[in-house]
Write a protein that holds these residues in place. Structure first.
Motif, PDB file in Angstrom:
ATOM      1  N   LEU A   1       0.873  -1.317  -0.212  1.00 38.72           N
ATOM      2  CA  LEU A   1       0.054   0.056  -0.046  1.00 38.72           C
ATOM      3  C   LEU A   1       0.715   1.318  -0.041  1.00 38.72           C
ATOM      4  O   LEU A   1       0.711   2.271  -0.627  1.00 38.72           O
ATOM      5  CB  LEU A   1      -0.955   0.044   1.192  1.00 38.72           C
ATOM      6  CG  LEU A   1      -1.936   1.077   1.308  1.00 38.72           C
ATOM      7  CD1 LEU A   1      -2.641   1.386  -0.033  1.00 38.72           C
ATOM      8  CD2 LEU A   1      -2.865   1.043   2.605  1.00 38.72           C
ATOM      9  N   GLN A   2       1.965   1.310   0.751  1.00 36.79           N
ATOM     10  CA  GLN A   2       2.817   2.381   0.724  1.00 36.79           C
ATOM     11  C   GLN A   2       3.394   2.644  -0.716  1.00 36.79           C
ATOM     12  O   GLN A   2       3.593   3.888  -1.322  1.00 36.79           O
ATOM     13  CB  GLN A   2       4.014   2.091   1.742  1.00 36.79           C
ATOM     14  CG  GLN A   2       3.770   2.165   3.196  1.00 36.79           C
ATOM     15  CD  GLN A   2       5.004   2.055   3.857  1.00 36.79           C
ATOM     16  OE1 GLN A   2       6.224   2.552   3.418  1.00 36.79           O
ATOM     17  NE2 GLN A   2       4.951   1.168   4.914  1.00 36.79           N
ATOM     18  N   SER A   3       3.847   1.423  -1.417  1.00 35.59           N
ATOM     19  CA  SER A   3       4.189   1.735  -2.923  1.00 35.59           C
ATOM     20  C   SER A   3       3.338   2.055  -3.739  1.00 35.59           C
ATOM     21  O   SER A   3       3.435   2.871  -4.608  1.00 35.59           O
ATOM     22  CB  SER A   3       4.861   0.376  -3.152  1.00 35.59           C
ATOM     23  OG  SER A   3       5.776  -0.078  -2.420  1.00 35.59           O
ATOM     24  N   CYS A   4       1.918   1.754  -3.263  1.00 35.86           N
ATOM     25  CA  CYS A   4       0.793   2.123  -4.445  1.00 35.86           C
ATOM     26  C   CYS A   4       0.740   3.651  -4.126  1.00 35.86           C
ATOM     27  O   CYS A   4       0.379   4.268  -5.186  1.00 35.86           O
ATOM     28  CB  CYS A   4      -0.480   1.330  -3.984  1.00 35.86           C
ATOM     29  SG  CYS A   4      -1.680   1.677  -4.952  1.00 35.86           S
ATOM     30  N   ILE A   5       0.605   4.172  -2.969  1.00 37.17           N
ATOM     31  CA  ILE A   5       0.585   5.645  -2.590  1.00 37.17           C
ATOM     32  C   ILE A   5       1.757   6.351  -3.262  1.00 37.17           C
ATOM     33  O   ILE A   5       1.298   7.385  -3.913  1.00 37.17           O
ATOM     34  CB  ILE A   5       0.482   5.813  -1.284  1.00 37.17           C
ATOM     35  CG1 ILE A   5      -1.015   5.103  -0.493  1.00 37.17           C
ATOM     36  CG2 ILE A   5       0.573   7.403  -0.934  1.00 37.17           C
ATOM     37  CD1 ILE A   5      -1.002   5.215   0.861  1.00 37.17           C
ATOM     38  N   ARG A   6       2.825   5.924  -3.348  1.00 40.45           N
ATOM     39  CA  ARG A   6       4.025   6.450  -3.850  1.00 40.45           C
ATOM     40  C   ARG A   6       3.705   6.663  -5.343  1.00 40.45           C
ATOM     41  O   ARG A   6       3.912   7.533  -5.989  1.00 40.45           O
ATOM     42  CB  ARG A   6       5.260   5.943  -3.638  1.00 40.45           C
ATOM     43  CG  ARG A   6       5.515   6.158  -1.774  1.00 40.45           C
ATOM     44  CD  ARG A   6       6.909   5.191  -1.670  1.00 40.45           C
ATOM     45  NE  ARG A   6       7.154   5.278  -0.262  1.00 40.45           N
ATOM     46  CZ  ARG A   6       7.564   6.139   0.691  1.00 40.45           C
ATOM     47  NH1 ARG A   6       7.786   7.318   0.340  1.00 40.45           N
ATOM     48  NH2 ARG A   6       7.561   6.055   1.900  1.00 40.45           N
ATOM     49  N   ALA A   7       3.347   5.431  -5.850  1.00 34.95           N
ATOM     50  CA  ALA A   7       3.046   5.187  -7.278  1.00 34.95           C
ATOM     51  C   ALA A   7       2.013   6.335  -7.945  1.00 34.95           C
ATOM     52  O   ALA A   7       2.213   7.273  -8.875  1.00 34.95           O
ATOM     53  CB  ALA A   7       2.906   4.100  -7.851  1.00 34.95           C
ATOM     54  N   CYS A   8       0.940   6.513  -7.044  1.00 32.53           N
ATOM     55  CA  CYS A   8      -0.001   7.289  -7.370  1.00 32.53           C
ATOM     56  C   CYS A   8       0.404   8.915  -7.100  1.00 32.53           C
ATOM     57  O   CYS A   8      -0.278   9.807  -8.118  1.00 32.53           O
ATOM     58  CB  CYS A   8      -1.342   6.946  -6.737  1.00 32.53           C
ATOM     59  SG  CYS A   8      -2.252   5.426  -7.209  1.00 32.53           S
ATOM     60  N   GLN A   9       1.094   9.036  -6.513  1.00 31.53           N
ATOM     61  CA  GLN A   9       1.587  10.412  -6.061  1.00 31.53           C
ATOM     62  C   GLN A   9       2.173  11.038  -7.571  1.00 31.53           C
ATOM     63  O   GLN A   9       1.808  11.994  -7.780  1.00 31.53           O
ATOM     64  CB  GLN A   9       2.602  10.688  -4.829  1.00 31.53           C
ATOM     65  CG  GLN A   9       2.956  12.160  -5.035  1.00 31.53           C
ATOM     66  CD  GLN A   9       4.252  12.439  -4.196  1.00 31.53           C
ATOM     67  OE1 GLN A   9       4.978  11.369  -4.007  1.00 31.53           O
ATOM     68  NE2 GLN A   9       4.456  13.452  -3.663  1.00 31.53           N
ATOM     69  N   LYS A  10       2.842  10.180  -8.100  1.00 36.24           N
ATOM     70  CA  LYS A  10       3.557  10.493  -9.204  1.00 36.24           C
ATOM     71  C   LYS A  10       2.580  10.537 -10.499  1.00 36.24           C
ATOM     72  O   LYS A  10       2.755  11.471 -11.534  1.00 36.24           O
ATOM     73  CB  LYS A  10       4.485   9.667  -9.930  1.00 36.24           C
ATOM     74  CG  LYS A  10       5.655   9.273  -8.715  1.00 36.24           C
ATOM     75  CD  LYS A  10       6.821   8.211  -8.997  1.00 36.24           C
ATOM     76  CE  LYS A  10       7.712   8.013  -8.121  1.00 36.24           C
ATOM     77  NZ  LYS A  10       8.685   7.000  -8.353  1.00 36.24           N
ATOM     78  N   GLN A  11       1.445  10.057 -10.388  1.00 37.65           N
ATOM     79  CA  GLN A  11       0.392  10.172 -11.415  1.00 37.65           C
ATOM     80  C   GLN A  11      -0.445  11.292 -11.354  1.00 37.65           C
ATOM     81  O   GLN A  11      -1.362  11.679 -12.292  1.00 37.65           O
ATOM     82  CB  GLN A  11      -0.486   8.806 -11.382  1.00 37.65           C
ATOM     83  CG  GLN A  11       0.195   7.661 -11.688  1.00 37.65           C
ATOM     84  CD  GLN A  11      -0.765   6.125 -11.570  1.00 37.65           C
ATOM     85  OE1 GLN A  11      -1.698   6.124 -11.341  1.00 37.65           O
ATOM     86  NE2 GLN A  11       0.051   5.024 -11.314  1.00 37.65           N
ATOM     87  N   GLU A  12      -0.639  11.711 -10.025  1.00 36.87           N
ATOM     88  CA  GLU A  12      -1.430  12.743  -9.823  1.00 36.87           C
ATOM     89  C   GLU A  12      -1.126  14.142 -10.540  1.00 36.87           C
ATOM     90  O   GLU A  12       0.128  14.579 -10.440  1.00 36.87           O
ATOM     91  CB  GLU A  12      -1.378  13.192  -8.292  1.00 36.87           C
ATOM     92  CG  GLU A  12      -2.207  14.469  -7.693  1.00 36.87           C
ATOM     93  CD  GLU A  12      -3.700  14.233  -8.265  1.00 36.87           C
ATOM     94  OE1 GLU A  12      -4.432  15.040  -9.010  1.00 36.87           O
ATOM     95  OE2 GLU A  12      -4.517  13.307  -7.818  1.00 36.87           O
ATOM     96  N   LYS A  13      -1.921  14.876 -11.088  1.00 32.11           N
ATOM     97  CA  LYS A  13      -1.705  15.916 -12.143  1.00 32.11           C
ATOM     98  C   LYS A  13      -2.060  17.311 -11.440  1.00 32.11           C
ATOM     99  O   LYS A  13      -1.455  18.230 -11.771  1.00 32.11           O
ATOM    100  CB  LYS A  13      -2.776  15.753 -13.196  1.00 32.11           C
ATOM    101  CG  LYS A  13      -2.265  14.533 -14.386  1.00 32.11           C
ATOM    102  CD  LYS A  13      -3.179  14.522 -15.401  1.00 32.11           C
ATOM    103  CE  LYS A  13      -3.052  13.257 -16.243  1.00 32.11           C
ATOM    104  NZ  LYS A  13      -3.953  12.972 -17.386  1.00 32.11           N
ATOM    105  N   SER A  14      -2.747  17.239 -10.205  1.00 32.75           N
ATOM    106  CA  SER A  14      -2.986  18.495  -9.677  1.00 32.75           C
ATOM    107  C   SER A  14      -1.951  18.625  -8.605  1.00 32.75           C
ATOM    108  O   SER A  14      -1.504  17.926  -7.847  1.00 32.75           O
ATOM    109  CB  SER A  14      -4.386  18.451  -8.898  1.00 32.75           C
ATOM    110  OG  SER A  14      -4.453  19.287  -7.709  1.00 32.75           O
TER     111      SER A  14
END
Length: 280
Positions: A28-41
């Motif tokens: 879950l930590q890895s998933c959150i970090r990966a999604c931070q990179k995807q976040e456009k805002s």
């Protein structure tokens, strides 16, 4: 026949309660970090930074990741060749929760009656699910469930003619209706099929799947990806401040069901969908 003592079960559950409340699973930590990179805002990126700082500090200092340390949901997988000795299994589980929440200084959030609302002051009783498995293993998973996200769960009894698109529409609708309430980005556990109570249980159990892992069935893997894409297109974003990541993952568990029905239960997990596992 292998013997396992109630005292060892209590000790393990006490430790797991504290671990689950203070340390997110690595996936879950890895998933959150990966999604931070995807976040456009930019605002959403900042929120992700705060989330990462929060779970990092919580693990380092052994502090709760969230002030709502949840109702303790305990899953036991018990080998059929195991003999539990030294007391009652249910009492051993509750004693473990009592000790974990007291010694770990975790918030006690359980009331003894749904209408009279008197706090039990030790976070018991736990919600206990047991499963018999072959062999002499004994596996414990403690999954604290906060109610900001639990309250945003939903159920729908579809007719058998419902399509894949109908189900995905319901998942998207559930997240849209929830908006910022479940502390997004969320994880959706979905029980599809079975009976009502089975669908609800499997929806909860689906939250234990490694965050963002691929469904082994290609059909449902594609369905999860489509649901995730549409949910993220809602624009709710991290903590509801707007953005391109509203959900971290969608996990669907399909089950055999009756020819006349199609139950679907969504169990909504917040961005800290916590659980810890141990074995005896």
């Amino acid at each position: 026949m292998r013997e396992i003592t109630c005292s060892s079960i209590t000790n393990l559950i006490a430790d797991l309660c504290i671990e689950a409340a203070t340390q997110l699973p690595e996936a879950l930590q890895s998933c959150i970090r990966a999604c931070q990179k995807q976040e456009k805002s930019p605002v959403g990126q900042g929120v992700f930074q705060d989330m990462i700082a929060n779970f990092t500090i919580a693990a380092d200092k052994r502090l709760p990741i969230c002030q709502d340390t949840g109702m303790a949901v305990v899953f036991l997988r018990i080998g059929q060749d195991v003999h539990i000795v030294g007391g009652s299994l249910e009492e051993a589980v509750n004693e473990g929760v009592r000790r974990g929440y007291t010694e770990g200084f975790l918030r006690k959030s359980v009331v003894s009656d749904p209408l009279r609302r008197v706090n039990t002051n030790d976070n018991t009783p736990a919600v206990l699910h047991t499963e018999l498995i072959p062999g002499d293993g004994f596996e414990v998973t403690v999954a604290p469930k906060g109610f900001g996200s639990e309250n945003m769960s939903a159920m729908r009894l579809f007719t058998p003619s419902a399509t894949q698109e109908d189900v995905v529409d319901f998942l998207v609708e559930t997240v849209s209706n929830a908006s910022s309430n479940p502390c997004p980005p969320v994880i959706l556990g979905v029980g599809l099929g079975g009976t009502i109570e089975q669908a609800a249980l499997e929806a909860k159990r689906a939250l234990l799947r490694e965050a963002g892992s691929a469904n082994p069935d290609p059909f449902y893997n594609e369905m999860e990806r489509e649901a995730l894409r549409r949910i993220n297109a809602l624009g709710i974003g991290p903590q509801g401040f707007g953005g391109s990541v509203t959900a971290l993952a969608v996990h669907i568990t399909p089950m055999a069901t009756h020819i006349a029905g199609l139950p679907c239960v969504v169990n909504t997990g917040c961005h800290v969908t916590r659980h810890a596992k141990g074995v005896l």
